[in-house]
Design an enzyme around this catalytic site. Structure first.
Site, PDB file in Angstrom:
ATOM      1  N   GLN A 169      31.677  39.162  53.549  1.00  0.00           N
ATOM      2  CA  GLN A 169      31.714  38.267  52.632  1.00  0.00           C
ATOM      3  C   GLN A 169      30.825  36.779  52.594  1.00  0.00           C
ATOM      4  OE1 GLN A 169      34.049  38.849  49.669  1.00  0.00           O
ATOM      5  NE2 GLN A 169      33.643  40.760  50.474  1.00  0.00           N
ATOM      6  N   HIS A 188      27.664  36.735  50.395  1.00  0.00           N
ATOM      7  CA  HIS A 188      27.379  36.366  49.019  1.00  0.00           C
ATOM      8  C   HIS A 188      26.624  35.392  48.603  1.00  0.00           C
ATOM      9  CE1 HIS A 188      30.299  38.598  46.455  1.00  0.00           C
ATOM     10  NE2 HIS A 188      30.896  38.995  47.397  1.00  0.00           N
ATOM     11  N   GLU A 198      40.836  32.694  48.532  1.00  0.00           N
ATOM     12  CA  GLU A 198      40.473  33.767  47.685  1.00  0.00           C
ATOM     13  C   GLU A 198      40.960  35.100  48.185  1.00  0.00           C
ATOM     14  OE1 GLU A 198      36.944  35.632  44.841  1.00  0.00           O
ATOM     15  OE2 GLU A 198      36.367  34.253  46.720  1.00  0.00           O
ATOM     16  N   HIS A 199      40.312  35.562  49.264  1.00  0.00           N
ATOM     17  CA  HIS A 199      40.637  36.925  49.886  1.00  0.00           C
ATOM     18  C   HIS A 199      41.327  36.618  51.300  1.00  0.00           C
ATOM     19  CE1 HIS A 199      36.781  37.568  47.628  1.00  0.00           C
ATOM     20  NE2 HIS A 199      37.463  38.383  47.130  1.00  0.00           N
ATOM     21  N   ASP A 259      36.826  44.412  45.696  1.00  0.00           N
ATOM     22  CA  ASP A 259      35.814  43.911  45.113  1.00  0.00           C
ATOM     23  C   ASP A 259      34.970  44.905  44.124  1.00  0.00           C
ATOM     24  OD1 ASP A 259      35.667  41.314  45.856  1.00  0.00           O
ATOM     25  OD2 ASP A 259      34.123  41.621  47.328  1.00  0.00           O
ATOM     26  N   HIS A 265      61.958  12.494  13.048  1.00  0.00           N
ATOM     27  CA  HIS A 265      62.554  13.785  13.708  1.00  0.00           C
ATOM     28  C   HIS A 265      63.992  13.974  13.321  1.00  0.00           C
ATOM     29  CE1 HIS A 265      58.931  13.583  16.026  1.00  0.00           C
ATOM     30  NE2 HIS A 265      59.108  14.912  16.607  1.00  0.00           N
TER      31      HIS A 265
END
Length: 428
Positions: free
Chosen positions: A250, A253, A318-319, A352, A411
């Site tokens: 990862q 990336h 995230e992961h 992914d 109201h």
């Protein structure tokens, strides 16, 4: 007590970088807002050296691109899309409309209405993110979105054929070869040639994520999905080769992608540091992964599995891969994560690319309050109500008194008008 054997950048350094990203994105949004298509063309030339007569691909161009893609690639794309579509359809089936009589004569309900138009961003550049086409375009179509448009950047001055093929197979109604912040802004605000959308979705780098943040309100967004994050939670049963491989997998990336190991084993922690250095010697993307690990990598040693849960939930990554004796303990006890990968047999790459769950997931702590992109993100759950005359009188009397407590006299009058009109079977 948690011990940091390796730490990443300081909070001050992160904030300084974020401020630079903010200013760059703000200027681009302002420029396109003022000058429209001409600004988009200028920015595309500046950032991607890409200036076609039209950013939108014609149907003839799409067919030609698809025809150029090798059959094995098409087969693989179809396999991935079959898995994503199947899971999205199963998720959609769990989301049902509702209508119920809550009091005699009072009918309440909700409908799940698809968003009318969505703009999907498919990242490119060094890594053509073919899978993002499945995750966003296809999922939106399963939800019932009528108009789904998609942008992806050129790669080295060329149309990314496999990505366009995936976009077409996924059902995109309009395909644009346009990248970066300028693509996000063009889809959100519209230009002379691109009709604006109601919602933006898809992953991207820090600039794309910041563009979504600044455009939110003008359009809806799925979530803030910036540079990818990976966490590996491991105990004595894990091995350093797999831990290092999955972190670096990862880290490639981008240079801002964080990777962390949380472990109960000091032996594994030390071995992982050595193994990461070893694998970086042969990894083809080591130029990126090395910077990501050096600047953003962390190793946290904890005393127990229970403490691992606490530290993992603080980071809200995230992961999250779980390489422990009992992986499901984390499924039962963790609350802050984008997606869990339980046991050594699975990994982030599966999620992914092809296993069926969506890879657009929350980053930078957003997992504390949202999950990832899924078919439900494209649906608006909208309520409605209906009353019989008798029920209107009953509810109206309560509402009138409650409105007076709050000093909302207009109201109150709305309620009393119904009480007067429908009271005594509508005879008064």
């Amino acid at each position: 007590m948690a011990t940091f054997l390796k730490a990443g950048k300081t909070q001050e350094e992160i904030l300084e970088h974020d401020q630079k990203v903010y200013e760059t994105v703000r200027r681009i949004i302002e420029k396109i807002g003022k000058h429209g298509e001409s600004a988009v063309r200028e920015l595309s030339q500046q950032y991607d050296s890409w200036l076609p007569s039209s950013f939108r691909l014609s149907q003839e161009q799409i067919e030609a691109v698809v025809a150029s893609v090798p059959e094995q690639v098409k087969t693989d794309i179809r396999f991935a899309q079959e898995q994503i579509r199947n899971f999205a359809e199963k998720q959609r089936a769990t989301i049902t409309d509702l209508e119920v009589e809550t009091l005699p004569g009072v009918t309440l309900g909700h409908k799940n209405i698809p968003v009318n138009s969505v703009g999907c961003y498919i990242p490119g550049g060094r890594y053509p993110m073919v899978a993002s086409a499945h995750m966003s375009i296809l999922t939106a179509k399963v939800a019932g979105v009528k108009r789904v448009i998609a942008c992806t950047p050129p790669i080295d001055g060329e149309i990314p054929a496999a990505t366009v093929c995936a976009m077409a197979f996924a059902g995109a109604d309009e395909i644009y070869i346009l990248g970066g912040v300028q693509a996000m802004v063009a889809m959100a605000l519209g230009t002379e040639v691109i009709k604006p959308v109601d919602m933006l979705v898809g992953p991207g780098n820090a600039y794309v994520a910041e563009a979504k943040r600044q455009l939110y309100g003008k359009v809806g967004i799925d979530l803030f999905a910036g540079p990818t994050e990976v966490m590996v939670i491991a105990d004595h049963t894990a091995d350093a080769e797999m831990v290092a491989c999955d972190i670096l997998g990862q880290s490639e990336h981008g240079p801002t992608s964080p990777g962390v190991l949380i472990t109960t084993s000091s032996k594994l922690a030390e071995e992982t540091l050595i193994e990461i250095e070893r694998q970086l010697q042969t990894l083809a993307t080591a130029d990126i992964a090395l910077v990501a690990w050096k600047d953003n990598g962390m190793i946290i040693l904890v005393d127990s599995i229970e403490e691992a849960v606490i530290e993992a939930d603080k980071l809200a990554y995230e992961h999250v891969e779980v390489l422990t004796e009992n992986p499901r303990y984390f499924l039962e006890n963790m609350t802050n994560y984008g997606a869990l990968f339980l046991g050594p047999e699975t990994n982030v790459a599966y999620g992914d690319k092809a296993i069926g769950t969506n890879h657009t997931l929350p980053t930078k702590g957003a997992a504390r309050y949202t999950g990832g992109l899924w078919v439900g993100k494209f649906l608006k759950t909208c309520t409605y109500q209906h009353c019989t005359p008798e029920a209107s009188v009953l509810v109206g009397e309560y509402v009138a008194r409650l409105c007076e407590i709050e000093r909302f006299m207009g109201h109150k009058e709305q309620a009393l008008l119904r009480v007067r009109r429908y009271g005594n079977n509508g005879t008064t």
